[in-house]
Enzyme design. Structure first.
Site, PDB file in Angstrom:
ATOM      1  N   THR A   7       0.865  -1.175   0.058  1.00  0.00           N
ATOM      2  CA  THR A   7      -0.169   0.093   0.065  1.00  0.00           C
ATOM      3  C   THR A   7       0.839   1.298  -0.182  1.00  0.00           C
ATOM      4  OG1 THR A   7      -1.835  -0.968   1.301  1.00  0.00           O
ATOM      5  CG2 THR A   7      -1.880   1.331   1.227  1.00  0.00           C
ATOM      6  N   ASN A  37      -2.943  -4.381  -2.294  1.00  0.00           N
ATOM      7  CA  ASN A  37      -2.898  -5.020  -1.013  1.00  0.00           C
ATOM      8  C   ASN A  37      -1.481  -5.644  -0.648  1.00  0.00           C
ATOM      9  OD1 ASN A  37      -3.811  -6.215   1.119  1.00  0.00           O
ATOM     10  ND2 ASN A  37      -4.531  -7.935   0.258  1.00  0.00           N
ATOM     11  N   SER A  71      -8.191  -1.103   5.737  1.00  0.00           N
ATOM     12  CA  SER A  71      -7.701  -0.420   7.037  1.00  0.00           C
ATOM     13  C   SER A  71      -6.995   1.060   6.514  1.00  0.00           C
ATOM     14  CB  SER A  71      -6.611  -1.211   7.707  1.00  0.00           C
ATOM     15  OG  SER A  71      -7.021  -2.409   8.426  1.00  0.00           O
ATOM     16  N   GLY A  79       0.795  -0.157   5.409  1.00  0.00           N
ATOM     17  CA  GLY A  79       1.008  -0.872   6.550  1.00  0.00           C
ATOM     18  C   GLY A  79      -0.219  -1.868   6.817  1.00  0.00           C
ATOM     19  N   ASP A  89      -8.749  -9.237   1.318  1.00  0.00           N
ATOM     20  CA  ASP A  89      -8.936  -8.263   2.612  1.00  0.00           C
ATOM     21  C   ASP A  89     -10.505  -8.708   2.947  1.00  0.00           C
ATOM     22  OD1 ASP A  89      -7.018  -7.080   3.293  1.00  0.00           O
ATOM     23  OD2 ASP A  89      -7.691  -5.221   1.969  1.00  0.00           O
TER      24      ASP A  89
HETATM   25  N1  GLY Z   1      -5.096  -3.859   1.558  1.00  0.00           N
HETATM   26  C1  GLY Z   1      -4.903  -3.146   2.725  1.00  0.00           C
HETATM   27  C2  GLY Z   1      -6.150  -2.508   3.234  1.00  0.00           C
HETATM   28  O1  GLY Z   1      -6.896  -2.159   2.496  1.00  0.00           O
HETATM   29  O2  GLY Z   1      -6.361  -2.368   4.191  1.00  0.00           O
END
Ligand code: GLY
Length: 572
Positions: free
Chosen positions: A381, A401, A453, A473, A423
């Site tokens: 990310t 991701n 997140s 992260g 996710d």
């Molecule tokens: N793929 C990490 C997030 O969207 O939190």
């Protein structure tokens, strides 16, 4: 971390718009921390690569606004930072206009029409994580191209061709491989070859100083510039993409692409002490979870406890533990599930949540698991922060991701596909690649967005723009952004110091307090261990890679470009 001041011409023009320093200083309640990051007079972009920050800042210097710069920076990251920058992924943007209007754009990926709840389970109901993490089967319907065109349509002032021209030139000229990039590419090279064969650009070993060129991506960008959004969502590019994915066993069809829409959503807005915090709403969990953490901490005098004191870490951990438990149970795509958003952030509810908290001992998580700490990856990310010469601010987190997403590289179009399907909660109670345990609210359904997140955030103080902040992260994004805000607000760190400060993380399950390698004393950790906190021992990962901007009392901007990466602030 690097800092670059764009020359001159643009800086001279700053004199015309600088507000009187005197006026602003009189509105300050306490001495602001001395800046230690790049200071620019008028405008700034901070991102994961100098090339992307520079392209964004040059758009600002040519008179483009923060949204024009967002389009150029997002695409420049797809070229310069294919680890996470993307056309094959998705993201979220939070904005604040200079008149105080706030909003956000959701260009998160969606599950394809063919998706179904048990698609990653075998006949015995056991998860098949490779299918949701690697190759064509892992990819959700990409949203990034829809995102940049939606932003451009609503707020853009410069023609798309002009915004994409320097990005196309960069893809053709090539990007210098940094030491960190060479290391990352080395780490995934075998996977890349297994998934793609050995003819993709990344199959050969890349050394620091090499140049990687992206001719196929340059052609894709040229077609987008000429033909617009529908080139990707139904035109030639879309057809090539759908055929490519399906030929490799994936689920994305042309129909999926045609139906994809980015969505403007109301952001999460809440107060913390004298701050107003604006962050991303579901399908990101970032805003709601940060809201819960900060509101649970608000009654305590954190400043008095001291930064990284055992008590401060304990308080943060207990708030995060409770907030992540709620996150994992209640949050999902708001277009598919009822989210009790108001209750989750209600003062009385949060007071009740903390009622059993005591500084005397750790509160055990519901079920303590042996956490495999490999789940904490540091830098998948990517985030960038922008402030333009008019005072408009844009905070964007965008992702594939995992590192290089599904690692499937669409050779004819020149970009990686995401592995965002991981996710989703593949099966209630089973952790995803970040160790996050999901529930029904985040189960898979056709056209549903997977819970994220990502926490792109803007902070106001005294009604004025103050911070623009975010990070990559995975599951650690929310705690990293929250700690960065607290570092500046409670502990008087400069933007650069706040970004560079060591971080810690707790996410309810696994019940493990995770510290970065440097900066936390063994004695402090021992005291927490005695209170019952399981602490990571063997693996001390990097947590987040924050890129942020602070507006100084005199109106200048301080960049915080995380020293953990090649991140660079460019301003003028
Ligand atoms: N793929 C990490 C997030 O969207 O939190």
């Amino acid at each position: 971390m690097k800092q670059v001041l764009l020359p001159v011409r643009a800086r001279q023009a700053a004199l015309f718009v600088l507000l009187p320093t005197f006026l602003l200083l009189t509105r300050c309640r306490q001495a602001a921390p001395t800046p230690t990051g790049l200071v620019a007079e008028r405008a700034m972009v901070v991102s994961a690569r100098e090339e992307a920050s520079r392209i964004g800042a040059e758009v600002l210097a040519r008179g483009g606004n923060a949204f024009d710069a967002m389009v150029a920076t997002e695409m420049a990251l797809a070229v310069a930072y294919p680890f996470a920058g993307n056309l094959g992924g998705g993201g979220f943007m939070v904005y604040r206009l200079n008149d105080g209007t706030v909003g956000s754009l959701d260009y998160r990926e969606k599950a394809p029409l063919a998706a179904h709840r048990d698609m990653y389970l075998d006949s015995l109901g056991n998860p098949l994580p490779d299918l949701s993490r690697k190759g064509a089967t892992a990819a959700g319907v990409p949203g990034t191209v829809a995102g940049i065109f939606a932003v451009h349509e609503k707020f853009g002032t410069l023609p798309m061709e002009e915004l994409l021209a320097p990005v196309i030139a960069l893809a053709e000229k090539g990007v210098r491989v940094t030491a960190k990039q060479a290391e990352r590419l080395g780490g995934v090279r075998n996977d890349l070859i297994t998934i793609n064969g050995d003819s993709i650009p990344f199959a050969a070993e890349s050394l620091e100083g090499d140049t990687l060129k992206y001719p196929a991506l340059a052609q894709t960008l040229k077609r987008l510039a000429a033909n617009g959004r529908d080139e990707f969502y139904g035109g030639h590019t879309g057809k090539v993409l759908a055929d490519f994915v399906q030929a490799r066993g994936g689920f994305i069809t042309l129909e999926d692409l045609k139906r994809y829409q980015a969505v403007w959503r109301d952001p999460v807005v809440f107060g913390y002490k004298d701050l107003k915090i604006i962050s991303m709403a579901p399908p990101s969990s970032g805003g709601v979870t940060m809201n819960q953490i900060l509101k649970m901490m608000e009654p305590y005098d954190l400043r008095e406890m001291g930064m990284h004191s055992a008590r401060a870490i304990q308080l943060f951990t207990e708030a995060a533990r409770r907030a992540y438990a709620d996150r994992n149970y209640y949050l999902g795509d708001p277009d598919f599930v009822e989210i009790p958003r108001e209750t989750l952030v209600d003062d009385e509810y949060l007071k009740q949540r903390m009622a059993d908290f005591s500084f005397e001992k750790a509160t055990p998580s519901n079920a303590v698991r042996e956490g495999s700490l490999q789940v904490y990856e540091s830098a998948e990310t990517t985030h960038y922060s922008i402030v333009d010469t008019q005072g408009n601010a844009v905070s964007v987190t965008t992702t594939l991701n995992g590192a290089y997403g599904s690692k499937l590289y669409c050779t004819p179009l020149g970009f990686f596909l995401n592995n965002e399907m991981d996710d989703f909660s593949l099966k209630a109670g089973v952790p995803n690649m970040f160790g996050l345990i999901g529930a029904e609210a985040n189960s898979i359904a056709p056209e549903k967005r997977m819970l994220s997140s990502m926490t792109p955030t803007i902070v106001e103080r005294d009604g004025d723009l103050w911070l623009v902040v975010g990070t990559p992260g995975g599951s650690t994004i929310i705690t990293a952004v929250t700690q960065t805000i607290l570092n500046v607000h409670e502990f008087d760190l400069s933007m650069q110091q706040a970004v560079d400060a060591p971080r810690f993380h707790h996410q309810w399950l696994p019940d493990m307090l995770v510290f970065e390698p440097e900066g936390f004393s063994p004695a402090m950790k021992d005291s927490l261990r005695l209170l019952g906190y399981p602490i990571n021992e063997g693996l001390t990962p990097i947590i987040g890679k924050v890129d942020a901007i602070r507006v100084l009392p005199d109106g200048r901007l301080e960049g915080g470009a995380d020293h953990r990466g090649d991140d660079t602030a460019v301003g003028f």
